[in-house]
Write a protein that holds these residues in place. Structure first.
Motif, PDB file in Angstrom:
ATOM      1  N   PRO A  60      -3.284  -2.553  -4.080  1.00  0.00           N
ATOM      2  CA  PRO A  60      -2.992  -3.542  -5.298  1.00  0.00           C
ATOM      3  C   PRO A  60      -1.420  -3.591  -5.574  1.00  0.00           C
ATOM      4  CG  PRO A  60      -5.104  -1.883  -5.422  1.00  0.00           C
ATOM      5  CD  PRO A  60      -4.277  -1.570  -4.150  1.00  0.00           C
ATOM      6  N   SER A  61      -0.767  -2.500  -5.458  1.00  0.00           N
ATOM      7  CA  SER A  61       0.505  -2.404  -5.542  1.00  0.00           C
ATOM      8  C   SER A  61       1.264  -3.488  -4.678  1.00  0.00           C
ATOM      9  CB  SER A  61       1.303  -1.060  -5.316  1.00  0.00           C
ATOM     10  OG  SER A  61       1.138  -0.746  -3.984  1.00  0.00           O
ATOM     11  N   ASP A  62       0.630  -4.178  -3.622  1.00  0.00           N
ATOM     12  CA  ASP A  62       1.461  -5.220  -3.027  1.00  0.00           C
ATOM     13  C   ASP A  62       1.669  -6.369  -3.689  1.00  0.00           C
ATOM     14  OD1 ASP A  62       1.467  -3.492  -0.688  1.00  0.00           O
ATOM     15  OD2 ASP A  62      -0.420  -4.560   0.075  1.00  0.00           O
ATOM     16  N   TYR A  63       0.799  -6.542  -4.847  1.00  0.00           N
ATOM     17  CA  TYR A  63       1.163  -7.794  -5.621  1.00  0.00           C
ATOM     18  C   TYR A  63       1.381  -7.540  -6.983  1.00  0.00           C
ATOM     19  CZ  TYR A  63      -1.584  -8.809  -1.360  1.00  0.00           C
ATOM     20  OH  TYR A  63      -1.860  -8.797  -0.208  1.00  0.00           O
ATOM     21  N   THR A  64       2.482  -7.811  -7.496  1.00  0.00           N
ATOM     22  CA  THR A  64       3.088  -7.391  -8.842  1.00  0.00           C
ATOM     23  C   THR A  64       3.630  -8.942  -9.545  1.00  0.00           C
ATOM     24  OG1 THR A  64       5.266  -6.967  -8.376  1.00  0.00           O
ATOM     25  CG2 THR A  64       3.686  -5.303  -7.841  1.00  0.00           C
ATOM     26  N   MET A  65       3.917  -8.647 -10.792  1.00  0.00           N
ATOM     27  CA  MET A  65       4.644  -9.866 -11.398  1.00  0.00           C
ATOM     28  C   MET A  65       5.864 -10.073 -10.938  1.00  0.00           C
ATOM     29  SD  MET A  65       3.783  -9.007 -15.570  1.00  0.00           S
ATOM     30  CE  MET A  65       4.814 -10.245 -15.912  1.00  0.00           C
ATOM     31  N   ILE A  68       4.746 -12.058  -7.102  1.00  0.00           N
ATOM     32  CA  ILE A  68       3.732 -13.111  -7.010  1.00  0.00           C
ATOM     33  C   ILE A  68       4.175 -14.589  -7.002  1.00  0.00           C
ATOM     34  CG2 ILE A  68       3.207 -13.686  -9.515  1.00  0.00           C
ATOM     35  CD1 ILE A  68       0.859 -13.063  -6.582  1.00  0.00           C
ATOM     36  N   ALA A  69       5.422 -14.625  -7.462  1.00  0.00           N
ATOM     37  CA  ALA A  69       5.930 -16.166  -7.503  1.00  0.00           C
ATOM     38  C   ALA A  69       6.613 -16.222  -5.935  1.00  0.00           C
ATOM     39  CB  ALA A  69       7.091 -16.282  -8.386  1.00  0.00           C
ATOM     40  N   GLY A  70       6.979 -15.513  -5.193  1.00  0.00           N
ATOM     41  CA  GLY A  70       7.738 -15.602  -4.027  1.00  0.00           C
ATOM     42  C   GLY A  70       6.321 -15.697  -2.948  1.00  0.00           C
ATOM     43  N   ARG A  71       5.371 -15.206  -3.321  1.00  0.00           N
ATOM     44  CA  ARG A  71       4.030 -15.170  -2.537  1.00  0.00           C
ATOM     45  C   ARG A  71       3.487 -16.616  -2.592  1.00  0.00           C
ATOM     46  NH1 ARG A  71      -0.384 -12.763  -0.065  1.00  0.00           N
ATOM     47  NH2 ARG A  71      -2.577 -13.509  -0.862  1.00  0.00           N
ATOM     48  N   ILE A  72       3.253 -17.006  -3.788  1.00  0.00           N
ATOM     49  CA  ILE A  72       3.138 -18.450  -4.091  1.00  0.00           C
ATOM     50  C   ILE A  72       3.830 -19.386  -3.236  1.00  0.00           C
ATOM     51  CG2 ILE A  72       2.317 -20.293  -5.559  1.00  0.00           C
ATOM     52  CD1 ILE A  72       1.482 -17.722  -7.594  1.00  0.00           C
ATOM     53  N   SER A  73       5.141 -19.386  -3.306  1.00  0.00           N
ATOM     54  CA  SER A  73       6.062 -20.253  -2.648  1.00  0.00           C
ATOM     55  C   SER A  73       5.909 -20.036  -1.124  1.00  0.00           C
ATOM     56  CB  SER A  73       7.697 -19.890  -3.087  1.00  0.00           C
ATOM     57  OG  SER A  73       7.767 -19.848  -4.299  1.00  0.00           O
ATOM     58  N   GLU A  74       5.698 -18.814  -0.467  1.00  0.00           N
ATOM     59  CA  GLU A  74       5.580 -18.679   0.777  1.00  0.00           C
ATOM     60  C   GLU A  74       4.020 -19.146   1.404  1.00  0.00           C
ATOM     61  OE1 GLU A  74       4.978 -14.691   3.730  1.00  0.00           O
ATOM     62  OE2 GLU A  74       6.305 -14.558   2.315  1.00  0.00           O
ATOM     63  N   LYS A  75       3.083 -18.686   0.725  1.00  0.00           N
ATOM     64  CA  LYS A  75       1.733 -18.847   1.185  1.00  0.00           C
ATOM     65  C   LYS A  75       1.096 -19.914   0.540  1.00  0.00           C
ATOM     66  CE  LYS A  75       0.676 -14.499   2.806  1.00  0.00           C
ATOM     67  NZ  LYS A  75       0.593 -14.677   4.281  1.00  0.00           N
ATOM     68  N   GLY A  76       1.729 -20.814  -0.784  1.00  0.00           N
ATOM     69  CA  GLY A  76       0.893 -21.553  -1.387  1.00  0.00           C
ATOM     70  C   GLY A  76       0.035 -21.023  -2.260  1.00  0.00           C
ATOM     71  N   ASP A  77      -0.723 -21.725  -3.237  1.00  0.00           N
ATOM     72  CA  ASP A  77      -1.653 -21.179  -4.044  1.00  0.00           C
ATOM     73  C   ASP A  77      -2.800 -21.279  -3.443  1.00  0.00           C
ATOM     74  OD1 ASP A  77      -3.306 -20.679  -6.060  1.00  0.00           O
ATOM     75  OD2 ASP A  77      -2.960 -22.545  -7.375  1.00  0.00           O
ATOM     76  N   LEU A  78      -3.199 -19.933  -2.806  1.00  0.00           N
ATOM     77  CA  LEU A  78      -4.744 -19.820  -2.315  1.00  0.00           C
ATOM     78  C   LEU A  78      -5.951 -20.004  -3.016  1.00  0.00           C
ATOM     79  CD1 LEU A  78      -4.121 -16.756  -0.111  1.00  0.00           C
ATOM     80  CD2 LEU A  78      -3.544 -19.071   0.599  1.00  0.00           C
ATOM     81  N   PHE A  79      -5.807 -20.270  -4.415  1.00  0.00           N
ATOM     82  CA  PHE A  79      -6.984 -20.453  -5.526  1.00  0.00           C
ATOM     83  C   PHE A  79      -7.028 -22.034  -5.567  1.00  0.00           C
ATOM     84  CE2 PHE A  79      -8.987 -20.378  -9.392  1.00  0.00           C
ATOM     85  CZ  PHE A  79     -10.150 -19.574  -9.171  1.00  0.00           C
ATOM     86  N   GLN A  80      -5.858 -22.850  -5.228  1.00  0.00           N
ATOM     87  CA  GLN A  80      -5.912 -24.142  -5.413  1.00  0.00           C
ATOM     88  C   GLN A  80      -7.315 -24.999  -5.168  1.00  0.00           C
ATOM     89  OE1 GLN A  80      -2.711 -26.352  -3.721  1.00  0.00           O
ATOM     90  NE2 GLN A  80      -3.036 -27.952  -5.108  1.00  0.00           N
ATOM     91  N   PRO A  81      -7.521 -24.906  -3.768  1.00  0.00           N
ATOM     92  CA  PRO A  81      -8.968 -25.572  -3.479  1.00  0.00           C
ATOM     93  C   PRO A  81      -9.960 -25.112  -4.490  1.00  0.00           C
ATOM     94  CG  PRO A  81      -7.958 -24.218  -1.524  1.00  0.00           C
ATOM     95  CD  PRO A  81      -7.290 -23.698  -2.963  1.00  0.00           C
ATOM     96  N   LEU A  82     -10.286 -24.108  -5.275  1.00  0.00           N
ATOM     97  CA  LEU A  82     -11.175 -24.044  -6.088  1.00  0.00           C
ATOM     98  C   LEU A  82     -10.988 -24.841  -7.381  1.00  0.00           C
ATOM     99  CD1 LEU A  82     -11.877 -20.269  -5.435  1.00  0.00           C
ATOM    100  CD2 LEU A  82     -13.055 -22.062  -4.595  1.00  0.00           C
TER     101      LEU A  82
END
Length: 103
Positions: A60-65, A68-82
């Motif tokens: 859980p500590s891998d994803y923090t405030m 998270i913005a960097g993760r979304i920039s790198e991988k995109g919004d994985l929730f977007q298809p939903l």
């Protein structure tokens, strides 16, 4: 989607509708909203994941405030298809599964 989803808590009054348990979205409940920070020391965030990430192992500590913005920039919004790919899907298969496995 009132024809498919209900807020009715009494099972016998729901008919064949899917119950949306909005009560689980409050602080201290078990179902966080995607990208919501948790009330924890390191402000971990409820992050959507890809299956390969789970296979690699996560904490859980891998994803923090803070990251998270960097993760979304790198991988995109994985929730977007939903939320953006609208599909006309029936809930009958889900409801049948729940009925078969209830109890």
């Amino acid at each position: 989607m009132p024809e498919k989803v209900t807020l009715e808590r009494v099972v016998s009054k729901r008919g064949d509708k899917l119950y949306f348990d909005y009560m689980q979205l409050w602080r201290g409940r078990t179902m966080p909203v995607v990208y919501s920070p948790r009330a924890k020391q390191h402000a971990t965030v409820a992050a959507p994941l890809a299956w390969p990430e789970l296979a690699e192992g996560i904490q859980p500590s891998d994803y923090t405030m803070l990251n998270i913005a960097g993760r979304i920039s790198e991988k995109g919004d994985l929730f977007q298809p939903l939320t953006t790919n609208k599909q006309n899907q029936s809930l009958h298969e889900i409801l049948a599964f729940i009925e078969r496995n209830n109890g």
